[in-house]
Design an enzyme around this catalytic site. Structure first.
Site, PDB file in Angstrom:
ATOM      1  N   GLY A   1       0.811  -1.208   0.000  1.00  0.00           N
ATOM      2  CA  GLY A   1       0.000   0.000   0.000  1.00  0.00           C
ATOM      3  C   GLY A   1       0.844   1.257   0.000  1.00  0.00           C
TER       4      GLY A   1
ATOM      5  N   GLU B   1     -13.249   5.397   1.051  1.00  0.00           N
ATOM      6  CA  GLU B   1     -14.488   4.934   1.696  1.00  0.00           C
ATOM      7  C   GLU B   1     -14.072   4.438   3.058  1.00  0.00           C
ATOM      8  OE1 GLU B   1     -16.916   2.885   3.474  1.00  0.00           O
ATOM      9  OE2 GLU B   1     -16.690   1.345   1.920  1.00  0.00           O
TER      10      GLU B   1
ATOM     11  N   CYS C   1     -18.923  -1.319   7.351  1.00  0.00           N
ATOM     12  CA  CYS C   1     -18.642   0.096   7.591  1.00  0.00           C
ATOM     13  C   CYS C   1     -19.912   0.931   7.678  1.00  0.00           C
ATOM     14  CB  CYS C   1     -17.721   0.639   6.505  1.00  0.00           C
ATOM     15  SG  CYS C   1     -18.285   0.299   4.825  1.00  0.00           S
TER      16      CYS C   1
END
Length: 487
Positions: free
Chosen positions: A219, A257, A290
């Site tokens: 990442g 998100e 979430c």
């Protein structure tokens, strides 16, 4: 039961990581190894980025819409043909109970794919704004939308196929090339997407999958590499902020998100009041969603009634979770020992803060050697408590009373998050409240606000940008203005 090894998919080839390095894929039901995954090196990640860059810069992928649609329809059919395998991966790798695996995990993902395919013809690629006279001559003006470039898609472990498809398919439809980095806890759900892409005959480099035991290395590389034009990330708000910082040097476009602490508001005129209250239990997939509404807001005038309903509902659910082979079961373990400790810690925080534990709260070793914690409910909660403000991401519901509609809206909006929510009551009254809540996806009386053809995303610290729907595809496009001097 053991899962097949998760391999890397780079530049059109399925292969092991450099040096054959692997790591253990741990199953949440047992806490034991259920498979192996390729443990990518920095060189592997670099190769994937280079492949995606070449595929975007040197092939017609970004302009050949017909090819993209044809291949993605074939890809969708392959996913359907492998549905049973996907369900099994969701059960063993993500810890999903059968009822949740078949619904949100797999069928929800496949339906979302269909939604994106249906939305694709509605994408605007070019607008003719006609002629305009400036400085004494006419100019014909066009506005053109083009693929952004190379996308780094970084995805979570809770509903991996659903989120993977939301990012990867939208980006590929838009004409981008993609490097997918799944969460370390759910590598195979990413790797199988690479396997099926190879079977579908994707051109080399347009889609790449990197799995790694290190939660940060790949990442970090994606977010810092100038060859990557865009990052699409789903995960925690804290990591989202770090990604924004990492991408700042190359001014990447960033879609985030992030976390949520969504409100479930029940009005005093709600039809079927007892059923709606009982349905607020946070149990589906152990609350690991979430947008899951985890704050139950109820009228103070009916608070005693709510407490009794929830006592009965949780008591009735006591033997209906944590059953691996039960087709109707919707709650299994949480994903990992780390997540189990996190949820346990928040339960202890709630008790120290003075909230009353109405149900649950215990780690359940009697359920097996995996990561089981009871469905938990706190009452007598104030909205300024940590358990009401911070995302727990586990099977924990907090119940907060409100005085009137304005108070309910105030409490719902008194949060750093703004992802989802639900309102139940007279339709017009509930709709009026939903319009006042600062969140990206609101359900009124159980209506579906999260589907593949609707834009999804958050307000405030729940993120930026939208996934799914036409808007989710167009997020991967860049806009160009062209002026042609007319003779």
């Amino acid at each position: 039961m053991m899962l097949p090894e998760a391999k890397l998919y780079i530049d059109g080839k399925l292969r092991p990581a450099a040096g054959g390095k692997t790591y253990d894929n741990i199953g949440p039901w047992t806490g034991e190894v259920v498979g192996k995954a390729a443990d990518a090196s920095a060189d592997d990640v670099n190769e994937a980025i280079a492949a995606a860059r070449r595929a975007f810069d040197e092939t017609d992928w970004s302009t050949n819409r017909e090819l993209r649609v044809e291949l993605l329809k074939k890809y969708r059919a392959l996913l359907q043909a492998n549905r049973d395998k996907l369900v099994q991966i969701a059960r063993l790798e993500a810890g999903s109970a059968i009822g949740a695996a078949a619904r949100a995990q797999i069928d929800g993902a496949l339906n979302g794919f269909d939604g994106l395919l249906d939305c694709f013809p509605k994408v605007t690629w070019q607008k003719d704004l006609g002629k305009k006279n400036e400085y004494g001559f006419d100019t014909q003006r066009l506005v053109v939308n083009e693929a952004m470039g190379v996308v780094g898609a970084i995805t979570p472990w809770n509903v991996p196929l659903y989120v993977n498809i939301g990012k990867v398919v939208a980006a590929l439809l838009a004409g981008c090339t993609v490097v997918l980095k799944p969460a370390p806890d759910t590598p195979l759900m990413g790797a199988i997407m690479g396997e099926l892409a190879a079977e579908a005959g994707f051109p080399p480099g347009v889609f790449n999958v990197i799995t790694s035991a290190d939660p940060a290395m790949a990442g970090e590389m994606l977010t810092r590499d100038p060859r990557v034009d865009l990052i699409s990330f789903t995960g925690s708000t804290a990591v989202g902020k770090l990604i924004m910082k990492n991408g700042a040097d190359s001014l990447k476009r960033v879609f985030l998100e992030l976390g949520g602490k969504s409100a479930y508001i029940v009005l005093d005129d709600c039809p079927n009041f007892p059923m709606v209250i009982a349905s607020s239990m946070v149990v589906f997939h152990a609350g690991q969603g979430c947008a899951y509404p985890t704050r139950l807001l109820v009228p103070k005038s009916r608070y005693a009634e709510v407490t009794k309903i929830l006592e009965m509902a949780y008591a009735g659910f006591a033997d209906k979770w944590g059953n691996f082979d039960e087709p109707t079961c919707i709650m299994g373990p949480v994903i990992s020992k780390k997540q189990l400790e996190r949820v346990k810690n928040y339960i202890e925080i709630g008790q120290r803060e003075g909230a009353r534990l109405l149900a649950g709260g215990k780690v359940r070793t009697d359920k097996g050697t995996g990561f089981f914690i009871e469905p938990t409910c706190f009452v007598d909660v104030r909205n300024d408590m940590r358990i009401a403000q911070e995302e727990i991401f586990g099977p924990v519901l907090v119940v907060i009373p409100y005085e009137n509609d304005d108070d309910a809206v105030r409490i719902a909006n008194d949060s750093i998050y703004g992802l989802g929510g639900a309102v139940f009551g007279d339709t017009q009254r509930a709709l009026g409240i939903a319009r006042r809540i600062r969140a990206g996806a609101l359900s009124v009386n159980g209506g579906m606000s999260i589907t593949g053809d609707l834009p999804f995303g958050g307000y405030k610290q729940s993120g930026m940008g939208r996934e799914w729907g036409v808007e989710g595809i167009e997020e991967f496009l860049e806009t160009k203005a062209i002026g042609i001097r007319a003779s």
